[in-house]
Structures are given as C-alpha cells and as structure tokens.
Design a protein around this motif. Structure first.
Motif, PDB file in Angstrom:
ATOM      1  N   ASN A  96       0.822  -1.201   0.000  1.00  0.00           N
ATOM      2  CA  ASN A  96       0.000   0.000   0.000  1.00  0.00           C
ATOM      3  C   ASN A  96       0.860   1.256   0.000  1.00  0.00           C
ATOM      4  O   ASN A  96       2.052   1.214   0.342  1.00  0.00           O
ATOM      5  CB  ASN A  96      -0.902  -0.009   1.225  1.00  0.00           C
ATOM      6  CG  ASN A  96      -1.662  -1.314   1.362  1.00  0.00           C
ATOM      7  OD1 ASN A  96      -2.596  -1.567   0.625  1.00  0.00           O
ATOM      8  ND2 ASN A  96      -1.241  -2.141   2.297  1.00  0.00           N
ATOM      9  N   PHE A 136      -3.904   5.296   0.584  1.00  0.00           N
ATOM     10  CA  PHE A 136      -4.541   6.140   1.584  1.00  0.00           C
ATOM     11  C   PHE A 136      -4.152   7.580   1.258  1.00  0.00           C
ATOM     12  O   PHE A 136      -2.987   7.968   1.399  1.00  0.00           O
ATOM     13  CB  PHE A 136      -4.078   5.751   2.988  1.00  0.00           C
ATOM     14  CG  PHE A 136      -4.511   4.379   3.413  1.00  0.00           C
ATOM     15  CD1 PHE A 136      -5.745   4.182   4.008  1.00  0.00           C
ATOM     16  CD2 PHE A 136      -3.692   3.282   3.203  1.00  0.00           C
ATOM     17  CE1 PHE A 136      -6.158   2.918   4.397  1.00  0.00           C
ATOM     18  CE2 PHE A 136      -4.085   2.014   3.589  1.00  0.00           C
ATOM     19  CZ  PHE A 136      -5.330   1.826   4.186  1.00  0.00           C
ATOM     20  N   TYR A 159     -10.608  -0.417   4.068  1.00  0.00           N
ATOM     21  CA  TYR A 159      -9.471  -1.178   3.545  1.00  0.00           C
ATOM     22  C   TYR A 159      -9.841  -2.650   3.406  1.00  0.00           C
ATOM     23  O   TYR A 159      -9.485  -3.308   2.428  1.00  0.00           O
ATOM     24  CB  TYR A 159      -8.271  -1.014   4.482  1.00  0.00           C
ATOM     25  CG  TYR A 159      -7.055  -1.834   4.107  1.00  0.00           C
ATOM     26  CD1 TYR A 159      -6.251  -1.469   3.035  1.00  0.00           C
ATOM     27  CD2 TYR A 159      -6.724  -2.973   4.825  1.00  0.00           C
ATOM     28  CE1 TYR A 159      -5.127  -2.215   2.692  1.00  0.00           C
ATOM     29  CE2 TYR A 159      -5.615  -3.729   4.492  1.00  0.00           C
ATOM     30  CZ  TYR A 159      -4.816  -3.349   3.431  1.00  0.00           C
ATOM     31  OH  TYR A 159      -3.717  -4.101   3.100  1.00  0.00           O
ATOM     32  N   ARG A 163      -3.640  -0.561  -2.178  1.00  0.00           N
ATOM     33  CA  ARG A 163      -4.513   0.542  -1.774  1.00  0.00           C
ATOM     34  C   ARG A 163      -3.674   1.798  -1.586  1.00  0.00           C
ATOM     35  O   ARG A 163      -2.524   1.744  -1.172  1.00  0.00           O
ATOM     36  CB  ARG A 163      -5.222   0.221  -0.454  1.00  0.00           C
ATOM     37  CG  ARG A 163      -6.272  -0.877  -0.544  1.00  0.00           C
ATOM     38  CD  ARG A 163      -7.577  -0.359  -1.133  1.00  0.00           C
ATOM     39  NE  ARG A 163      -8.621  -1.358  -1.023  1.00  0.00           N
ATOM     40  CZ  ARG A 163      -8.830  -2.312  -1.902  1.00  0.00           C
ATOM     41  NH1 ARG A 163      -8.054  -2.399  -2.970  1.00  0.00           N
ATOM     42  NH2 ARG A 163      -9.808  -3.190  -1.742  1.00  0.00           N
TER      43      ARG A 163
END
Length: 313
Positions: free
Chosen positions: A2, A46, A110, A44
C-alpha cells in the motif's frame, strides 16, 4: 502493498496497521500525484485530501480520477467535507466511493471497500444541496432496513459462531443475509461469502454498510447487543457448562428475564426442559439439538428462525 500520500493528517496515517511500500508527505499537484503513481503497482492508496493542492476545486479531483484507479483509493476527509453532501455527491459521480474521516473507518474500508450501493443514498443526481440526516461524522451511513439479530454465548462455547454459519447459509437461499462477528476471526474458516470479521469499534459501521440486507446475524462474543434489534442468548445445558456460567455470574438468570434464551447442542428431553425452567426461573424459547454443520439442517433451523422471523417492533 500500500501507499500513503499525506499532509495535515500524516500522524494519523502513520498509525495504520498496514504494509506500506511508499509514502509521500506534503502538498502536491494532481499532475505530481498521477506522475508518481500512474504506473506504480499498489494495493490501496490512503490519500489525505489535504495533500492535493486546491482540493476544494472539484475539477482537480476529477482530473485525479482520470489518471489514477480510484477504486484503489481511500480518501481521508475532514468532518466538514464528510457533512458536505454536495461535495460527496460529486466524488460519487466520479466513481469515488471510499472516503472516511478517522482511522477506524479507513481500516474498515481497507478490508471492505464500498460499492455504489453503499453510497447511493447520498448521491444527489440532480445536484441539489438539500439537508441530509448525515450532518456529522457519527451519523449512519445507510438507512437501515435490515433486522439485526445478535447471538451471544451465555455458557462458554455454546456454539454461536457455527449456528450463525448454518443459519446464514439457509436464509441466504431466499434472502440477502450478512453475518458479522465481533473481535474474532473465526468466520474466515467457513469460506462463505458475506461473512465478515470486525472489531467492536467498527460494528456500527459494518451494520450501516450492510443495512439494506434482509437480515444481519451478529456474533457478539464479548460485546453487548445495543446495536441489535434483539439478542438471543445461547446455553449449552450440560451440568459443567451451567455450573461454570453460574460461578462467573451468579445473577445470570435474573439478568436474562425477558430475553430469548435458547438451548444449543442440547440433548434435553421435554421433561428435562421443564425441570430446567423451574429450577432456573427461565423460559426456554427454543431447544436446538447437536447439529452436523456438513448437512442440511433446514427441518430444525426453519422452526428456530420463526422466533425472530418478524422484525422487532
């Protein structure tokens, strides 16, 4: 792996319990973010919205949505933006469904990313800015229509987890049913869809997320049932289990007056149950014998679900 793009909320994002392969801190133009990550593989992102220069100009977010796979992005907003349905609606129109304003919600998304269905209720197709009930960060995400039934083991190991699994499989043949367990990760061993594990801080968010299901079955474990329409207390009525329960909580039967008490993994006869009710001053709502979770137990469970078949008034 991530990635994190942070600015004002760097400290919060640094506390996330996820594997990070790359992080950027500061304020960046959309072109800089796209140039860095358009050909960079990540699971992912953020993204602290304050890290986007001129983020209140929605055209910048639109430009970002063209250059980045936004289904991989979880936007960290502030409370003001979370309450701004006009801004949120524009995000949704761009295919941005995952936004939150705290650590717990970020981690929930998530593990359980939103789909359009989860945010459709705040999507203003006509561009209106009419008032919404979601005026603060703690307001429900979805209008809940599901009946939420909690299961709690009154005696240790009374079988709530496996019972929920069998009920979920049976009820899913006709309805949209979701199962949620709190503070444990046992559901993963069943390999069954729509069964989720959350911590107690995320329980309300999980119920809201799946609020349009027909039924939500909750394995409460060590939490209370405040979020449920009703709670079913399971007891395995063996002498050792009952005595251990009484040793831990001598007033347990007094506290269960008026609640649904179900005997599970029970071999008691009708007369045994009558004696049990007399001795414990408890009304037994249903008696479930030991079940084989590898076979169809519909004959027994279809009778059991009648005790919560109608929504609580």
């Amino acid at each position: 792996m991530n990635v994190i793009v942070a600015n004002k909320n760097q400290n919060l994002l640094n506390t996330l319990d996820v594997d990070i392969i790359k992080s950027m801190n500061g304020e960046f133009t959309v072109d800089e973010i796209i140039g860095t990550f358009s050909n960079f593989f990540f699971n992912r992102m953020f993204l602290d919205i304050t890290a986007i220069k001129d983020y209140m100009d929605i055209s910048n977010i639109q430009k970002l949505s063209v250059g980045i796979e936004m289904d991989k992005v979880i936007l960290l907003l502030d409370n003001t933006l979370m309450a701004n349905n006009n801004y949120l609606s524009k995000l949704i129109s761009m295919g941005i469904y995952n936004f939150a304003n705290n650590k717990e919600s970020l981690m929930y998304l998530y593990n359980h990313p939103n789909t359009y269905k989860d945010v459709a209720h705040i999507h203003q197709l006509n561009g209106s800015t009419q008032a919404s009930d979601a005026t603060n960060a703690d307001a429900p995400v979805l209008p809940r229509t599901a009946r939420v039934i909690g299961f709690k083991n009154a005696t240790a190991g009374a079988g709530a987890t496996t019972l929920i699994y069998m009920l979920k499989k049976m009820l899913s043949e006709k309805d949209y049913v979701v199962a949620i367990e709190v503070n444990k990760n046992d559901f993963g061993f069943f390999n069954e869809k729509d069964m989720y594990s959350v911590n107690q801080n995320n329980l309300n968010a999980a119920i809201n997320k799946f609020g349009t299901a027909n039924t939500i079955l909750v394995d409460l474990n060590n939490t209370n049932g405040e979020t449920c329409d009703e709670v079913i207390y399971l007891m395995e009525p063996s002498i050792i289990k009952l005595n251990k329960m009484m040793l831990v909580n001598k007033e347990i039967f007094d506290k269960l007056i008026g609640h649904k008490v179900v005997l599970n993994k029970s071999l008691l006869s009708a007369q045994d149950i009558t004696d049990f009710e007399f001795e414990s001053h408890t009304t037994v709502t249903f008696n479930i014998p030991p079940l084989n979770d590898r076979i169809d137990n519909k004959e027994i469970l279809s009778e059991f679900v009648k005790i919560f078949d109608a929504k609580s008034n």
